[in-house]
Write an enzyme that holds these catalytic residues in place. Structure first.
Site, PDB file in Angstrom:
ATOM      1  N   ASP A 107       0.831  -1.203   0.000  1.00  0.00           N
ATOM      2  CA  ASP A 107       0.000   0.000   0.000  1.00  0.00           C
ATOM      3  C   ASP A 107       0.866   1.253   0.000  1.00  0.00           C
ATOM      4  OD1 ASP A 107      -2.295   1.481  -0.008  1.00  0.00           O
ATOM      5  OD2 ASP A 107      -2.924   0.976   2.034  1.00  0.00           O
ATOM      6  N   GLY A 108       0.376   2.275  -0.669  1.00  0.00           N
ATOM      7  CA  GLY A 108       1.042   3.577  -0.619  1.00  0.00           C
ATOM      8  C   GLY A 108       1.754   3.987  -1.892  1.00  0.00           C
ATOM      9  N   HIS A 128       3.322   2.998  -9.105  1.00  0.00           N
ATOM     10  CA  HIS A 128       3.070   1.561  -9.262  1.00  0.00           C
ATOM     11  C   HIS A 128       4.306   0.845  -9.808  1.00  0.00           C
ATOM     12  CE1 HIS A 128      -0.980   1.905  -7.989  1.00  0.00           C
ATOM     13  NE2 HIS A 128      -1.423   2.528  -9.049  1.00  0.00           N
ATOM     14  N   SER A 169      -8.561  -5.307   4.466  1.00  0.00           N
ATOM     15  CA  SER A 169      -9.086  -5.041   3.116  1.00  0.00           C
ATOM     16  C   SER A 169      -9.407  -6.298   2.313  1.00  0.00           C
ATOM     17  CB  SER A 169      -8.109  -4.148   2.341  1.00  0.00           C
ATOM     18  OG  SER A 169      -7.889  -2.949   3.026  1.00  0.00           O
ATOM     19  N   ASN A 228     -10.484  -3.248  -6.752  1.00  0.00           N
ATOM     20  CA  ASN A 228      -9.615  -2.303  -7.466  1.00  0.00           C
ATOM     21  C   ASN A 228     -10.122  -1.934  -8.878  1.00  0.00           C
ATOM     22  OD1 ASN A 228      -6.420  -3.440  -6.048  1.00  0.00           O
ATOM     23  ND2 ASN A 228      -7.805  -1.818  -5.384  1.00  0.00           N
ATOM     24  N   TRP A 229     -11.097  -2.698  -9.400  1.00  0.00           N
ATOM     25  CA  TRP A 229     -11.668  -2.346 -10.715  1.00  0.00           C
ATOM     26  C   TRP A 229     -12.353  -0.996 -10.663  1.00  0.00           C
ATOM     27  CZ3 TRP A 229      -9.852  -5.347 -14.361  1.00  0.00           C
ATOM     28  CH2 TRP A 229      -9.568  -6.691 -14.081  1.00  0.00           C
ATOM     29  N   SER A 250      -7.085  -6.166  -6.089  1.00  0.00           N
ATOM     30  CA  SER A 250      -8.243  -6.741  -5.398  1.00  0.00           C
ATOM     31  C   SER A 250      -9.485  -6.715  -6.291  1.00  0.00           C
ATOM     32  CB  SER A 250      -8.520  -5.967  -4.112  1.00  0.00           C
ATOM     33  OG  SER A 250      -9.146  -4.751  -4.420  1.00  0.00           O
ATOM     34  N   GLY A 265       0.455   5.275  -4.557  1.00  0.00           N
ATOM     35  CA  GLY A 265      -0.100   6.549  -5.000  1.00  0.00           C
ATOM     36  C   GLY A 265       0.443   7.702  -4.165  1.00  0.00           C
ATOM     37  N   ARG A 266       0.470   7.522  -2.851  1.00  0.00           N
ATOM     38  CA  ARG A 266       0.977   8.591  -1.974  1.00  0.00           C
ATOM     39  C   ARG A 266       2.470   8.810  -2.177  1.00  0.00           C
ATOM     40  NH1 ARG A 266      -1.576   5.973   3.071  1.00  0.00           N
ATOM     41  NH2 ARG A 266      -1.937   4.369   1.489  1.00  0.00           N
TER      42      ARG A 266
HETATM   43  C1  FPP Z   1      -1.642   0.214  -3.443  1.00  0.00           C
HETATM   44  O1  FPP Z   1      -1.201   1.489  -3.721  1.00  0.00           O
HETATM   45  C2  FPP Z   1      -1.187  -0.686  -4.452  1.00  0.00           C
HETATM   46  C3  FPP Z   1      -1.979  -1.376  -5.314  1.00  0.00           C
HETATM   47  C4  FPP Z   1      -3.432  -1.319  -5.322  1.00  0.00           C
HETATM   48  C5  FPP Z   1      -1.413  -2.237  -6.334  1.00  0.00           C
HETATM   49  C6  FPP Z   1      -0.174  -2.994  -5.973  1.00  0.00           C
HETATM   50  C7  FPP Z   1       0.433  -3.411  -7.215  1.00  0.00           C
HETATM   51  C8  FPP Z   1       1.715  -3.269  -7.584  1.00  0.00           C
HETATM   52  C9  FPP Z   1       2.769  -2.756  -6.721  1.00  0.00           C
HETATM   53  C10 FPP Z   1       2.114  -3.621  -8.952  1.00  0.00           C
HETATM   54  C11 FPP Z   1       1.918  -5.054  -9.276  1.00  0.00           C
HETATM   55  C12 FPP Z   1       3.043  -5.898  -8.882  1.00  0.00           C
HETATM   56  C13 FPP Z   1       3.868  -6.481  -9.744  1.00  0.00           C
HETATM   57  C14 FPP Z   1       4.996  -7.274  -9.226  1.00  0.00           C
HETATM   58  C15 FPP Z   1       3.735  -6.366 -11.200  1.00  0.00           C
HETATM   59  P1  FPP Z   1      -2.264   2.646  -3.893  1.00  0.00           P
HETATM   60  O2  FPP Z   1      -2.327   3.002  -5.339  1.00  0.00           O
HETATM   61  O3  FPP Z   1      -3.558   2.237  -3.288  1.00  0.00           O
HETATM   62  O4  FPP Z   1      -1.599   3.764  -3.066  1.00  0.00           O
HETATM   63  P2  FPP Z   1      -2.313   4.950  -2.316  1.00  0.00           P
HETATM   64  O5  FPP Z   1      -3.210   4.346  -1.282  1.00  0.00           O
HETATM   65  O6  FPP Z   1      -1.169   5.704  -1.730  1.00  0.00           O
HETATM   66  O7  FPP Z   1      -3.041   5.732  -3.371  1.00  0.00           O
END
Ligand code: FPP
Length: 241
Positions: free
Chosen positions: A24-25, A41, A196, A72-73, A69, A27-28
């Site tokens: 997680d994180g 990402h 989650s 996530n869609w 998840s 985006g931040r």
């Molecule tokens: C959460 O960050 C991350 C995800 C929903 C996706 C995780 C996926 C990857 C790191 C890429 C896939 C992995 C591989 C190995 C190809 P967020 O976007 O929810 O962050 P935020 O809460 O800060 O916005």
């Protein structure tokens, strides 16, 4: 002594055998660095490789990461397509390497809901690595814990298993994780403290560790700290010592 001096000194039974991670994180992290969410990402995907290498070096055989998840869609289309592209790229790029390093790759989640090209790729990598056993890497993609239990119950019903024959073992054997041990340690990054819809059944007795760091910033040293913290805990599995 190798790189992970403290972990290497731990008795084997104090080491988790299966680490699950809610990444997680991204985006931040991207916002903090004034770059696009995609860059976040990408950094996150690269860190999955760094952290799996560290676990291999520590002698911990199972890693499961929550990559996408069932919820996530609902994200913006560009976020979804970039994540799907990253997953495809990971599988294409890492197939040979996994075979060379004896790594078994599996995907948990509802594969029917994925694009056919990604599904084919997953099937190809899963088949190519099916007999490998030095390290087990699971990606949860289009995964939801409740959805996994729903699919397991459907399979049980479709097989005509009688009500009185349904034990916890029967349920476990119909989950996506059928022959994978339950996680010993769940790590979630970015300061959020919830599960989650991740591995709801399997996390029943896992130890939880929350790191304030954003996933792309979570280093092998942070992982080492999480494992040392785990090693100091008393696990009672509901019983008394
Ligand atoms: C959460 O960050 C991350 C995800 C929903 C996706 C995780 C996926 C990857 C790191 C890429 C896939 C992995 C591989 C190995 C190809 P967020 O976007 O929810 O962050 P935020 O809460 O800060 O916005």
């Amino acid at each position: 002594m190798g790189q992970y001096e403290w972990v290497e000194k731990l008795p084997h039974e104090r080491l988790p055998q299966h680490v699950a991670i809610i990444l997680d994180g991204n985006g931040r992290w991207a916002k903090e660095h004034s770059v696009s969410r995609s860059k976040g990402h990408l950094a996150g995907a690269e860190n999955v490789e760094t952290i799996s290498d560290a676990l291999i070096d520590m002698g911990i055989p199972y890693l499961t990461v929550y990559a996408f998840s069932t919820e996530n869609w609902k994200r913006r289309q560009e976020d979804v397509s970039y994540l799907m592209m990253l997953l495809k790229r990971y599988l294409v790029k890492n197939k040979k390497d996994a075979i060379r390093r004896n790594i078994r790759i599996r995907v948990l989640g509802d594969k029917q809901g994925l694009a056919p090209d990604l599904r084919d790729l997953i099937e190809d990598v899963e088949q190519a690595t099916a007999s490998l056993d030095s390290f087990y890497l699971q990606f949860a993609i289009n995964y939801g814990g409740r959805d996994e239990i729903r699919r397991a119950v459907q399979k049980i019903a479709a097989e005509g298993i009688k009500a009185e024959e349904i034990t916890e073992e029967v349920i476990g054997a119909h989950l996506d994780t059928a022959d994978i041990p339950d996680p010993d340690l769940l790590i979630r990054t970015s300061g959020e403290e919830r599960i989650s819809n991740f591995l709801l059944w399997q996390l029943a007795y896992s130890e939880f560790y929350f790191s304030p760091k954003y996933w792309p910033d979570f280093t092998p040293q942070d992982l080492e700290e999480a494992i040392l913290d785990y090693a100091g805990r008393q696990r009672r599995f509901g019983g008394r010592k």
